[in-house]
Design an enzyme around this catalytic site. Structure first.
Site, short mmCIF file in Angstrom:
data_model
loop_
_atom_site.label_atom_id
_atom_site.label_comp_id
_atom_site.label_asym_id
_atom_site.label_seq_id
_atom_site.Cartn_x
_atom_site.Cartn_y
_atom_site.Cartn_z
CD GLU A 61 125.56 7.82 124.99
OE1 GLU A 61 126.01 8.95 125.26
OE2 GLU A 61 124.88 7.60 123.99
NE ARG A 195 113.73 38.70 122.48
CZ ARG A 195 113.57 40.01 122.57
NH1 ARG A 195 114.46 40.74 123.24
NH2 ARG A 195 112.54 40.60 122.01
CG LEU A 215 114.85 41.39 117.81
CD1 LEU A 215 114.98 40.88 116.37
CD2 LEU A 215 113.49 41.00 118.38
CG LEU A 310 108.05 36.45 110.03
CD1 LEU A 310 108.52 36.06 108.63
CD2 LEU A 310 109.25 36.86 110.89
C1 AOF Z 1 125.54 10.35 121.97
N1 AOF Z 1 125.59 10.85 123.23
O1 AOF Z 1 125.60 12.54 124.69
C2 AOF Z 1 125.36 13.04 122.41
C3 AOF Z 1 125.25 12.51 121.09
O2 AOF Z 1 130.86 16.27 117.88
P1 AOF Z 1 130.43 15.23 118.86
O3 AOF Z 1 131.45 14.12 119.00
O4 AOF Z 1 130.02 15.79 120.19
O5 AOF Z 1 129.17 14.47 118.22
C4 AOF Z 1 127.96 15.14 118.09
C5 AOF Z 1 126.91 14.21 117.53
O6 AOF Z 1 126.73 13.09 118.38
C6 AOF Z 1 125.56 14.88 117.40
O7 AOF Z 1 125.37 15.39 116.11
C7 AOF Z 1 124.59 13.75 117.69
O8 AOF Z 1 124.33 12.98 116.53
C8 AOF Z 1 125.37 12.89 118.67
N2 AOF Z 1 125.09 13.32 120.04
N3 AOF Z 1 125.30 11.18 120.93
O9 AOF Z 1 125.75 9.16 121.77
C9 AOF Z 1 125.52 12.15 123.51
N4 AOF Z 1 125.34 14.39 122.63
ZN ZN Z 2 128.10 9.66 121.54
#
Ligand code: AOF
Ligand code: ZN
Length: 380
Positions: A61, A195, A215, A310
């Site tokens: 955003e 991978r 791996l 597994l």
């Molecule tokens: C959004 N827009 O493009 C993404 C989101 O450590 P930060 O600040 O990068 O926050 C990571 C968290 O934000 C992640 O765990 C997820 O909940 C959200 N990701 N949210 O509005 C984004 N990548």
């Molecule tokens: Zn965000």
């Protein structure tokens, strides 16, 4: 929440589809974050586009708002995931959206982690922004783009992909134990790319002993990210001079051992640079407990590469989310030649797991059959 916002229009859903394409650009690079794309638009015109490129980098955003500049005031933002309301490595997207003065936000799917935060959608609504949610196939497409993130956020374990390569008659080796190579070079190259995309790769102790696998992701263009290499190894029987142990300084190896592992074995592996985690659970719960341990370590995706023991244990525990099966056009035969999935297997046909969303692809002379056993869980 008012819930009064009009449903997304066909045009807004087209922007959302465009946002998914943008998000996809960073596949394999964002873990532990989700793939996210965003489009800022108004009056039929796209004003800015953005995607999240990886941990610590701006969210989708924020990138899209930056590209749109002042024109974002009064505009609509379509984002594949609910905007975040929290300060993590970067500031909240809700702040950026409110500061930019956008009028409406179209959310592709909910972020399960927002449940434990202020809530991106409700924060926006409380501030007077219209928030509309995609539904049906549009929501599913956004959610399914983030299988690993969603699975980990909702279930606390990685999304599990079971990958196996067999002869046409389902064998992974001859009766004498010869197993290299059943599949061709194209299939092997694809597995190396997988991978590099996955957080972790796992084998059982039988395969670790019999094949002495490395791996790692090899022959992948660029500098591939290497997965954590995991051995489900109750007795901690991985030899200290195995390829895995010998390369553990370069690419980490984690042995998931049980209480039955001799302390000397654990100590020997630790001395060889292998991390040993004690999974203190009864045998029936060992798989789930091992996956939960990986989840606690932030592992969101796991490629299980066999062997038969597994694979069977994972299927029996009901934790296989995706299946990727390489069929080589060869017939090994022999009642003593091992099949790809060991005991116990399904007792009744009705209980046998059946793939959905089945896709078939040619890989050189081999055929890849893939599909899902569980849909990607949602948030909210
Ligand atoms: C959004 N827009 O493009 C993404 C989101 O450590 P930060 O600040 O990068 O926050 C990571 C968290 O934000 C992640 O765990 C997820 O909940 C959200 N990701 N949210 O509005 C984004 N990548
Ligand atoms: Zn965000």
């Amino acid at each position: 929440m008012s819930g009064a916002a009009a449903a997304p229009s066909p045009e807004e859903l087209a922007w959302l589809a465009r946002a998914r394409v943008l998000a996809e650009e960073a596949r394999g690079q964002v873990s532990p974050n989700p793939l996210v794309g965003a489009v800022v638009a108004r009056g039929g015109q796209v004003l800015g586009e953005g995607h999240h490129a990886g941990p610590g980098l701006p969210h989708a955003e924020v990138e899209a708002l930056l590209a749109a500049g002042d024109a974002a005031r009064g505009a609509t933002v379509a984002c594949t995931l609910e905007p975040c309301s929290h300060r993590g490595r970067t500031p909240p997207c809700t702040d950026a959206l409110l500061a930019a003065g956008v009028a409406r936000v179209v959310v592709g799917c909910r972020d399960p982690l927002e449940c434990d935060r202020a809530g991106g959608a409700s924060t926006l609504v409380a501030a007077g922004v219209e928030v509309a949610f995609a539904t049906g196939a549009d929501e599913a497409a956004c959610r399914r783009q983030n299988g690993p993130f969603m699975t980990w956020a909702r279930l606390g374990r990685p999304e599990v992909t079971l990958k196996l390569a067999t002869s046409l008659d389902g064998k992974i080796a001859t009766a004498s134990g010869e197993s290299r190579w059943i599949s061709g070079p194209e299939a092997r190259a694809l597995v190396h790319r997988w991978r590099a995309e996955q957080d972790a790769v796992a084998v059982g102790s039988g395969t670790a002993l019999a094949d002495d696998p490395l791996l790692t992701a090899r022959d992948v263009p660029g500098a591939p990210r290497q997965p954590l290499r995991v051995v489900f190894d109750g007795r901690a029987s991985l030899p200290s001079d195995s390829q895995l142990a010998r390369t553990s300084a370069e690419v980490p190896v984690l042995v998931l051992a049980g209480p039955e592992a001799a302390p000397e074995r654990r100590a020997a592996l630790s001395a060889a640079g292998v991390e040993v985690a004690l999974v203190d659970a009864a045998r029936e719960e060992r798989i789930e407990a091992g996956l939960a341990e990986l989840g606690r370590r932030g592992v969101q995706s796991l490629l299980v590469e066999g062997g038969a023991g597994l694979a069977a244990a994972m299927l029996d525990a009901g934790v296989v989310d995706r299946v990727a099966w390489v069929l080589a056009p060869t017939l090994i035969g022999g009642a003593g030649a091992p099949g790809a999935v060991g005991d116990p297997g399904a007792e009744r046909l009705a209980d046998a797991p059946r793939l959905r969303e089945v896709a078939v692809e040619r890989l050189g002379e081999d055929v890849l059959v893939s599909g899902r056993l569980h849909d990607v869980p949602g948030g909210g």
